[in-house]
Design a protein around this motif. Structure first.
Motif, PDB file in Angstrom:
ATOM      1  N   UNK A  76       0.862  -1.182   0.000  1.00 54.47           N
ATOM      2  CA  UNK A  76       0.000   0.000   0.000  1.00 54.47           C
ATOM      3  C   UNK A  76       0.897   1.230   0.000  1.00 54.47           C
ATOM      4  N   UNK A  77       0.315   2.403  -0.091  1.00 50.28           N
ATOM      5  CA  UNK A  77       1.109   3.606  -0.320  1.00 50.28           C
ATOM      6  C   UNK A  77       1.351   4.441   0.930  1.00 50.28           C
ATOM      7  N   UNK A 102       0.857  -2.015  -7.500  1.00 50.99           N
ATOM      8  CA  UNK A 102       0.265  -1.930  -6.175  1.00 50.99           C
ATOM      9  C   UNK A 102      -1.115  -1.311  -6.237  1.00 50.99           C
ATOM     10  N   UNK A 103      -1.827  -1.275  -5.091  1.00 50.36           N
ATOM     11  CA  UNK A 103      -3.173  -0.702  -5.042  1.00 50.36           C
ATOM     12  C   UNK A 103      -3.142   0.794  -4.779  1.00 50.36           C
ATOM     13  N   UNK A 104      -4.176   1.480  -5.218  1.00 49.27           N
ATOM     14  CA  UNK A 104      -4.315   2.910  -4.972  1.00 49.27           C
ATOM     15  C   UNK A 104      -5.723   3.177  -4.452  1.00 49.27           C
ATOM     16  N   UNK A 105      -5.825   3.963  -3.384  1.00 52.49           N
ATOM     17  CA  UNK A 105      -7.127   4.202  -2.749  1.00 52.49           C
ATOM     18  C   UNK A 105      -7.881   5.373  -3.367  1.00 52.49           C
ATOM     19  N   UNK A 162      -6.254   2.094   4.403  1.00 48.58           N
ATOM     20  CA  UNK A 162      -6.365   2.332   2.963  1.00 48.58           C
ATOM     21  C   UNK A 162      -6.225   0.987   2.251  1.00 48.58           C
ATOM     22  N   UNK A 163      -6.494   0.973   0.942  1.00 48.30           N
ATOM     23  CA  UNK A 163      -6.391  -0.273   0.196  1.00 48.30           C
ATOM     24  C   UNK A 163      -4.986  -0.864   0.351  1.00 48.30           C
ATOM     25  N   UNK A 164      -4.944  -2.119   0.722  1.00 45.29           N
ATOM     26  CA  UNK A 164      -3.688  -2.790   1.023  1.00 45.29           C
ATOM     27  C   UNK A 164      -3.778  -4.225   0.528  1.00 45.29           C
ATOM     28  N   UNK A 165      -2.728  -4.695  -0.133  1.00 51.25           N
ATOM     29  CA  UNK A 165      -2.740  -6.031  -0.706  1.00 51.25           C
ATOM     30  C   UNK A 165      -1.726  -6.952  -0.024  1.00 51.25           C
TER      31      UNK A 165
END
Length: 308
Positions: A76-77, A102-105, A162-165
């Motif tokens: 996540x960022x 990666x993911x972005x919220x 937040x969006x997290x993988x």
């Protein structure tokens, strides 16, 4: 026939913020960064400050064999997971190829914009367009990807603000799973009938949803040879940090046992933990589980290499 290699090496173990100093020299003070090797294939998970010594090592070793070619996966960022990128030396070397996913919220900002914003003059003396490496960015969700040469990665959303993988890497019948920032899913709706906001149907649906998501995570971890999992808190500490997006040692151990994990690596150490405290926690949990499971329990430390 040569033995196939599938292994991890840990370059950064901390959560939240780097914590260098005399009390963190054994386990390390850099933030999240993991190197995975699937024979000749190179994978990096997260670009915390641990990516700086990793980059230096790659230049001193891998560059002798030719240009560096690497797939980078971002959990996540949050800043502690990307802040090492400007000091990742290979980005300044011509011929380097980097694929960052990666993911972005927030849909109005791309992964490239979020990571690249660190390389602007208000923060850093080098701008993105001055980098020598060829860098590609890809925003991903829950998916499964063929990385070539028999290496696959499957992603799973974790429970974080937040969006997290999480990432499940599979190579030659071996599996390495990462869950760097994750909290158990729980019912967020009132369950006490005396609560003015209580609704029976909503409470029941909330319980069902939380249970189903936790079961999905167990399936994601199933039979992993190595699971590297966020363990920022003890059970007592976790109760004071609900909603922060991190797990307890106790919950993680239970999940790993239920999923049939072979090696569990405690990760994302609280920045206030000293070497002495981490060593004590490692001994304590190993002692608690002795004779109860065949699963190996390890505390992540910088420089640790584990073969799947």
């Amino acid at each position: 026939m040569a033995k196939l290699m599938f292994s991890i090496r840990i370059w950064g173990v901390r959560g939240s913020i780097p914590c260098p100093g005399k009390d963190t020299v054994i386990y390390g003070g850099n933030t999240s960064c993991l190197e995975i090797r699937a024979d000749e294939k190179l994978i990096i998970v997260d670009m915390g400050t641990g990516i700086k010594p990793l980059g230096d090592w790659l230049l001193a070793n891998d560059l002798k064999k030719g240009p560096i070619d690497v797939d980078v996966f971002i959990s996540h960022t949050h800043w502690d997971h990307i802040m090492g990128f400007p000091m990742f030396t290979p980005i300044f070397v011509p011929g380097t190829k980097i694929r960052i996913r990666g993911p972005v919220s927030y849909e109005d900002e791309t992964l490239e914009q979020i990571i690249g914003a660190q390389l602007s003059y208000r923060y850093w003396p080098v701008r993105v367009d001055e980098l020598a490496a060829c860098i590609e960015y890809g925003q991903i969700q829950e998916t499964s990807m063929d990385l070539g040469d028999g290496l696959w990665v499957t992603t799973k959303y974790l429970n974080h603000p937040i969006l997290c993988l999480g990432y499940r890497f599979q190579y030659q019948a071996k599996t390495i799973v990462t869950a760097f920032d994750n909290e158990p899913f729980r019912n967020l709706f009132p369950t006490d009938p005396s609560d003015p906001s209580y609704d029976e149907d909503t409470a029941r649906e909330g319980e069902t949803a939380a249970r189903e998501e936790n079961e999905k995570l167990l399936r994601f971890f199933q039979d992993a040879d190595i699971l590297i999992h966020d363990c920022q808190y003890t059970a007592g500490e976790y109760e004071r940090h609900l909603g922060w997006g991190h797990s307890s040692y106790e919950h993680t151990i239970d999940n790993a046992i239920n999923a049939g994990v072979k090696k569990l690596v405690f990760f994302h150490h609280d920045p206030t933990r000293t070497d002495e405290q981490l060593a004590e926690l490692e001994r304590d949990y190993q002692k608690r589980m002795a004779g109860k499971t065949s699963m190996q329990i390890l505390m992540a430390r910088e420089g640790l290499t584990i073969e799947a």
